[in-house]
Design a protein around this motif. Structure first.
Motif, PDB file in Angstrom:
ATOM      1  N   GLY A  43       0.783  -1.224   0.000  1.00  0.00           N
ATOM      2  CA  GLY A  43       0.000   0.000   0.000  1.00  0.00           C
ATOM      3  C   GLY A  43       0.814   1.273   0.000  1.00  0.00           C
ATOM      4  O   GLY A  43       0.254   2.367   0.138  1.00  0.00           O
ATOM      5  N   VAL A  44       2.133   1.153  -0.177  1.00  0.00           N
ATOM      6  CA  VAL A  44       2.994   2.319  -0.022  1.00  0.00           C
ATOM      7  C   VAL A  44       2.695   3.421  -1.047  1.00  0.00           C
ATOM      8  O   VAL A  44       2.864   4.604  -0.754  1.00  0.00           O
ATOM      9  CB  VAL A  44       4.475   1.890  -0.097  1.00  0.00           C
ATOM     10  N   ALA A  45       2.247   3.063  -2.254  1.00  0.00           N
ATOM     11  CA  ALA A  45       2.010   4.069  -3.299  1.00  0.00           C
ATOM     12  C   ALA A  45       0.580   4.574  -3.335  1.00  0.00           C
ATOM     13  O   ALA A  45       0.245   5.408  -4.189  1.00  0.00           O
ATOM     14  CB  ALA A  45       2.379   3.480  -4.668  1.00  0.00           C
ATOM     15  N   LEU A  46      -0.276   4.118  -2.435  1.00  0.00           N
ATOM     16  CA  LEU A  46      -1.688   4.487  -2.482  1.00  0.00           C
ATOM     17  C   LEU A  46      -1.918   5.895  -1.946  1.00  0.00           C
ATOM     18  O   LEU A  46      -1.233   6.354  -1.028  1.00  0.00           O
ATOM     19  CB  LEU A  46      -2.520   3.497  -1.664  1.00  0.00           C
ATOM     20  N   ASP A  47      -2.924   6.557  -2.499  1.00  0.00           N
ATOM     21  CA  ASP A  47      -3.354   7.849  -1.969  1.00  0.00           C
ATOM     22  C   ASP A  47      -4.145   7.635  -0.686  1.00  0.00           C
ATOM     23  O   ASP A  47      -4.729   6.566  -0.465  1.00  0.00           O
ATOM     24  CB  ASP A  47      -4.224   8.584  -2.987  1.00  0.00           C
ATOM     25  N   GLY A  48      -4.198   8.661   0.136  1.00  0.00           N
ATOM     26  CA  GLY A  48      -4.837   8.535   1.431  1.00  0.00           C
ATOM     27  C   GLY A  48      -6.313   8.205   1.381  1.00  0.00           C
ATOM     28  O   GLY A  48      -6.834   7.539   2.281  1.00  0.00           O
ATOM     29  N   ASP A  49      -7.013   8.616   0.317  1.00  0.00           N
ATOM     30  CA  ASP A  49      -8.460   8.424   0.283  1.00  0.00           C
ATOM     31  C   ASP A  49      -8.877   6.984   0.007  1.00  0.00           C
ATOM     32  O   ASP A  49     -10.066   6.652   0.135  1.00  0.00           O
ATOM     33  CB  ASP A  49      -9.099   9.350  -0.757  1.00  0.00           C
ATOM     34  N   VAL A  50      -7.959   6.119  -0.393  1.00  0.00           N
ATOM     35  CA  VAL A  50      -8.314   4.713  -0.637  1.00  0.00           C
ATOM     36  C   VAL A  50      -7.635   3.765   0.341  1.00  0.00           C
ATOM     37  O   VAL A  50      -7.877   2.558   0.292  1.00  0.00           O
ATOM     38  CB  VAL A  50      -7.949   4.298  -2.084  1.00  0.00           C
ATOM     39  N   ARG A  51      -6.813   4.278   1.231  1.00  0.00           N
ATOM     40  CA  ARG A  51      -6.054   3.382   2.108  1.00  0.00           C
ATOM     41  C   ARG A  51      -6.937   2.641   3.102  1.00  0.00           C
ATOM     42  O   ARG A  51      -6.671   1.484   3.430  1.00  0.00           O
ATOM     43  CB  ARG A  51      -4.980   4.173   2.855  1.00  0.00           C
ATOM     44  N   ALA A  52      -7.981   3.285   3.602  1.00  0.00           N
ATOM     45  CA  ALA A  52      -8.859   2.613   4.562  1.00  0.00           C
ATOM     46  C   ALA A  52      -9.552   1.417   3.918  1.00  0.00           C
ATOM     47  O   ALA A  52      -9.633   0.330   4.507  1.00  0.00           O
ATOM     48  CB  ALA A  52      -9.887   3.593   5.125  1.00  0.00           C
ATOM     49  N   GLU A  53     -10.048   1.609   2.690  1.00  0.00           N
ATOM     50  CA  GLU A  53     -10.690   0.504   1.977  1.00  0.00           C
ATOM     51  C   GLU A  53      -9.679  -0.580   1.642  1.00  0.00           C
ATOM     52  O   GLU A  53      -9.966  -1.781   1.743  1.00  0.00           O
ATOM     53  CB  GLU A  53     -11.349   1.027   0.695  1.00  0.00           C
ATOM     54  N   TYR A  54      -8.473  -0.169   1.252  1.00  0.00           N
ATOM     55  CA  TYR A  54      -7.409  -1.131   0.973  1.00  0.00           C
ATOM     56  C   TYR A  54      -7.089  -1.973   2.215  1.00  0.00           C
ATOM     57  O   TYR A  54      -6.991  -3.205   2.146  1.00  0.00           O
ATOM     58  CB  TYR A  54      -6.155  -0.395   0.505  1.00  0.00           C
ATOM     59  N   GLU A  55      -6.947  -1.315   3.360  1.00  0.00           N
ATOM     60  CA  GLU A  55      -6.617  -2.042   4.586  1.00  0.00           C
ATOM     61  C   GLU A  55      -7.730  -3.015   4.957  1.00  0.00           C
ATOM     62  O   GLU A  55      -7.463  -4.147   5.381  1.00  0.00           O
ATOM     63  CB  GLU A  55      -6.373  -1.057   5.725  1.00  0.00           C
ATOM     64  N   ARG A  56      -8.981  -2.592   4.796  1.00  0.00           N
ATOM     65  CA  ARG A  56     -10.097  -3.472   5.145  1.00  0.00           C
ATOM     66  C   ARG A  56     -10.074  -4.744   4.305  1.00  0.00           C
ATOM     67  O   ARG A  56     -10.220  -5.853   4.828  1.00  0.00           O
ATOM     68  CB  ARG A  56     -11.423  -2.735   4.920  1.00  0.00           C
ATOM     69  N   ARG A  57      -9.877  -4.587   3.005  1.00  0.00           N
ATOM     70  CA  ARG A  57      -9.860  -5.761   2.123  1.00  0.00           C
ATOM     71  C   ARG A  57      -8.651  -6.658   2.419  1.00  0.00           C
ATOM     72  O   ARG A  57      -8.762  -7.892   2.430  1.00  0.00           O
ATOM     73  CB  ARG A  57      -9.829  -5.316   0.665  1.00  0.00           C
ATOM     74  N   ALA A  58      -7.495  -6.028   2.619  1.00  0.00           N
ATOM     75  CA  ALA A  58      -6.282  -6.815   2.877  1.00  0.00           C
ATOM     76  C   ALA A  58      -6.408  -7.616   4.168  1.00  0.00           C
ATOM     77  O   ALA A  58      -6.009  -8.784   4.234  1.00  0.00           O
ATOM     78  CB  ALA A  58      -5.067  -5.891   2.932  1.00  0.00           C
ATOM     79  N   LEU A  59      -6.958  -7.015   5.213  1.00  0.00           N
ATOM     80  CA  LEU A  59      -7.130  -7.743   6.479  1.00  0.00           C
ATOM     81  C   LEU A  59      -8.135  -8.872   6.333  1.00  0.00           C
ATOM     82  O   LEU A  59      -8.005  -9.915   6.986  1.00  0.00           O
ATOM     83  CB  LEU A  59      -7.579  -6.778   7.580  1.00  0.00           C
ATOM     84  N   ASP A  60      -9.140  -8.685   5.498  1.00  0.00           N
ATOM     85  CA  ASP A  60     -10.106  -9.749   5.243  1.00  0.00           C
ATOM     86  C   ASP A  60      -9.407 -10.961   4.647  1.00  0.00           C
ATOM     87  O   ASP A  60      -9.703 -12.113   5.006  1.00  0.00           O
ATOM     88  CB  ASP A  60     -11.199  -9.224   4.307  1.00  0.00           C
ATOM     89  N   ILE A  61      -8.456 -10.718   3.740  1.00  0.00           N
ATOM     90  CA  ILE A  61      -7.697 -11.804   3.133  1.00  0.00           C
ATOM     91  C   ILE A  61      -6.711 -12.400   4.137  1.00  0.00           C
ATOM     92  O   ILE A  61      -6.481 -13.604   4.171  1.00  0.00           O
ATOM     93  CB  ILE A  61      -6.929 -11.300   1.890  1.00  0.00           C
ATOM     94  N   ALA A  62      -6.131 -11.563   4.982  1.00  0.00           N
ATOM     95  CA  ALA A  62      -5.086 -12.007   5.910  1.00  0.00           C
ATOM     96  C   ALA A  62      -5.587 -13.045   6.900  1.00  0.00           C
ATOM     97  O   ALA A  62      -4.795 -13.821   7.444  1.00  0.00           O
ATOM     98  CB  ALA A  62      -4.518 -10.800   6.669  1.00  0.00           C
ATOM     99  N   ASP A  63      -6.880 -13.077   7.147  1.00  0.00           N
ATOM    100  CA  ASP A  63      -7.424 -14.044   8.102  1.00  0.00           C
ATOM    101  C   ASP A  63      -7.209 -15.483   7.666  1.00  0.00           C
ATOM    102  O   ASP A  63      -7.171 -16.387   8.500  1.00  0.00           O
ATOM    103  CB  ASP A  63      -8.925 -13.795   8.312  1.00  0.00           C
ATOM    104  N   THR A  64      -7.087 -15.737   6.357  1.00  0.00           N
ATOM    105  CA  THR A  64      -6.956 -17.111   5.868  1.00  0.00           C
ATOM    106  C   THR A  64      -5.729 -17.326   4.993  1.00  0.00           C
ATOM    107  O   THR A  64      -5.490 -18.448   4.549  1.00  0.00           O
ATOM    108  CB  THR A  64      -8.209 -17.510   5.063  1.00  0.00           C
ATOM    109  N   ALA A  65      -4.953 -16.284   4.708  1.00  0.00           N
ATOM    110  CA  ALA A  65      -3.835 -16.399   3.766  1.00  0.00           C
ATOM    111  C   ALA A  65      -2.496 -16.422   4.488  1.00  0.00           C
ATOM    112  O   ALA A  65      -2.350 -15.883   5.587  1.00  0.00           O
ATOM    113  CB  ALA A  65      -3.857 -15.232   2.777  1.00  0.00           C
ATOM    114  N   THR A  66      -1.510 -17.047   3.852  1.00  0.00           N
ATOM    115  CA  THR A  66      -0.139 -16.942   4.333  1.00  0.00           C
ATOM    116  C   THR A  66       0.391 -15.558   3.962  1.00  0.00           C
ATOM    117  O   THR A  66      -0.195 -14.849   3.145  1.00  0.00           O
ATOM    118  CB  THR A  66       0.759 -18.008   3.701  1.00  0.00           C
TER     119      THR A  66
END
Length: 484
Positions: free
Chosen positions: A127-150
């Motif tokens: 997420g280093v290159a993302l603009d601030g207005d999409v980072r919250a949505e990015y984090e939400r989706r990534a954490l959703d995946i992190a629950d079951t992914a390596t």
């Protein structure tokens, strides 16, 4: 992942292993909690550095004073006390600051033991290159995946999520990376050296697949008996031999400049020496024929690059990035070049919401179902395994001899090792629908594994109209020629 099963509900043979897994899980959660604490202390260290810089500037007003000394003082102090390198401490400080200031939900997931340090690092890096207005949505989706992914799976998927939320980062990254293409060598021990090639991802993936196919062809052509003509080299050794032979005996094609920036003309070449080395090397590996394989017909083996690209992107109606299998998101320009040169297209029909591959439409129907499975699964579906689907096996989830059907809803890609483990141990697999599988271990712990296309689509619904809706709404003249 399901929690531990009570010991009295288990077969006695598995009680000790279940207890061990429980203790290991608790240990991982405690380490994650400590890593969260370290992240907060590292953010505190950066605040301390900022205060020391301000103090130095207040003590010497009007003087040009850099802030490197306070930073170096803190880095040196921490590195010496912890007996690690200053570069390692610098990385901890950067990640800590990002978690505390930007990715608070990730920090809390780390503190709760839901993810580990590598998961958090993957979310930060992608997420280093993302603009601030999409980072919250990015984090939400990534954490959703992190629950079951390596962590490696999360790193790949997080990059795709970031590219979908902000497609411009793919093109920006390509422009920056293309200027850095180069070839380097590093001396290793015992007379070995390493050749390192930095080049466009699609070319490198094609090189690796072509060299691998050549190495496999050499293995299949070797005599089965142990004579002096037999070939007992490993696959890695054959890859290395084919690669060296291509580079030592081949000649680059006239298209060696195809990897150069698109604004160059035929009469100009302002590439650096490093860039020209990289372009020549890619051309040799993609078009040359090794002398050692003259009898095996290795020169006829062509590079294979697998790309999943939305139809609207290919038609120029959308900017959603394509996905290069084995790498991640790639830019639209490269995709259209690959599409124009592809001898065969495989059109995969997907579900409009979950994006699960449902049907395959190709000109040659032979191997149809296997190609559909490869498109859906991409890699071995065993949790944590990343062996490519093309080099794995199709497994009947319910065995054929027990009445299991040969269809997509009863088949999954497993590498040879995990295919064997499934049949030779107490592990079981169940299809949940939508491309998702549930693995149950001998200790009765359940692990969900989603097909990559399903994982990447998760969370897209509601953010914007689905692709099929945008296609119907678009004003497009279908008599126009394709944009590639």
């Amino acid at each position: 992942m399901a929690g531990p099963v009570a010991p009295d509900a288990l077969d006695p043979h598995w009680v000790e292993l279940s207890s061990l897994v429980t203790r290991v899980g608790a240990n991982r959660a405690e380490m994650s909690r400590l890593h969260a604490e370290r992240a907060e202390m590292c953010a505190e260290a950066l605040d301390l550095i900022a205060r020391r810089v301000a103090q130095r500037q207040a003590a010497h007003p009007g003087r040009e004073i850099g802030d490197s000394i306070p930073l170096r003082e803190v880095l040196a102090e921490l590195a010496t006390a912890l007996r690690v390198g200053e570069r390692t401490v610098s990385g901890w400080l950067g990640d800590g600051a990002e978690l505390v200031s930007t990715y608070r939900a990730t920090l809390e997931a780390l503190r709760e033991g839901r993810i580990d340090e590598r998961h958090a690092s993957a979310i930060i890096d992608a997420g280093v290159a993302l603009d601030g207005d999409v980072r919250a949505e990015y984090e939400r989706r990534a954490l959703d995946i992190a629950d079951t992914a390596t962590a490696p799976e999360l790193r790949d998927t997080a990059r795709i999520i970031a590219a979908r939320l902000q497609p411009s980062i793919v093109d920006e990254g390509r422009r920056d990376a293309l200027a850095q293409r180069q070839v380097k060598t590093y001396g290793l021990r015992d007379g070995l050296s390493r050749l390192l090639l930095d080049a466009p991802a699609a070319l490198v993936q094609g090189v690796f697949e072509r060299v691998t196919d050549m190495a496999c062809a050499l293995e299949s052509a070797a005599p089965p008996d142990e004579t002096e003509d037999s070939d007992d080299r490993t696959l890695d050794q054959r890859r290395a031999d084919v690669l060296c032979d291509l580079l030592l005996t081949g000649a680059p094609a006239l298209g060696a400049k195809s990897a150069a920036p698109p604004d160059e003309t035929e009469d100009s070449d302002d590439r650096t020496l490093d860039q020209r080395r990289a372009d020549v090397l890619c051309d040799l590996l993609l078009t040359g024929a090794p002398a050692l394989g003259a009898k095996a017909g290795l020169g006829s083996i062509r590079a294979t690059v697998n790309v999943t690209v939305p139809l609207l992107t290919l038609a120029g109606l959308d900017s959603r990035p394509a996905v290069l299998h084995g790498h991640g998101p790639i830019d639209v320009e490269t995709v259209r070049v690959l599409a124009a040169a592809a001898p065969v297209w495989q059109r995969v029909m997907t579900h409009p919401v979950t994006e699960e591959p449902l049907r395959l439409d190709v000109y040659r129907p032979s191997g149809r179902l296997r190609r559909l499975l490869n498109a859906r699964d991409r890699t071995c579906r065993w949790p944590g395994c990343r062996r490519p689907a093309a080099r794995s096996e199709a497994d009947h989830t319910r065995a054929w001899e027990e009445g299991g059907a040969t269809c997509a809803s009863n088949l999954a890609i497993l590498c040879k090792g995990h295919h064997t483990l499934k049949h030779a141990s107490a592990w079981t697999v169940r299809h949940l629908g939508g491309g998702s599988l549930e693995f149950t271990s001998p200790t009765r712990r359940r692990h969900r594994n989603d097909a990559p296309a399903v994982v990447e689509a998760r969370g897209d619904v509601g953010l914007r109209p689905p692709p099929w809706r945008r296609l119907l709404d678009s004003q497009y003249d279908w008599s126009d020629p394709a944009p590639f």
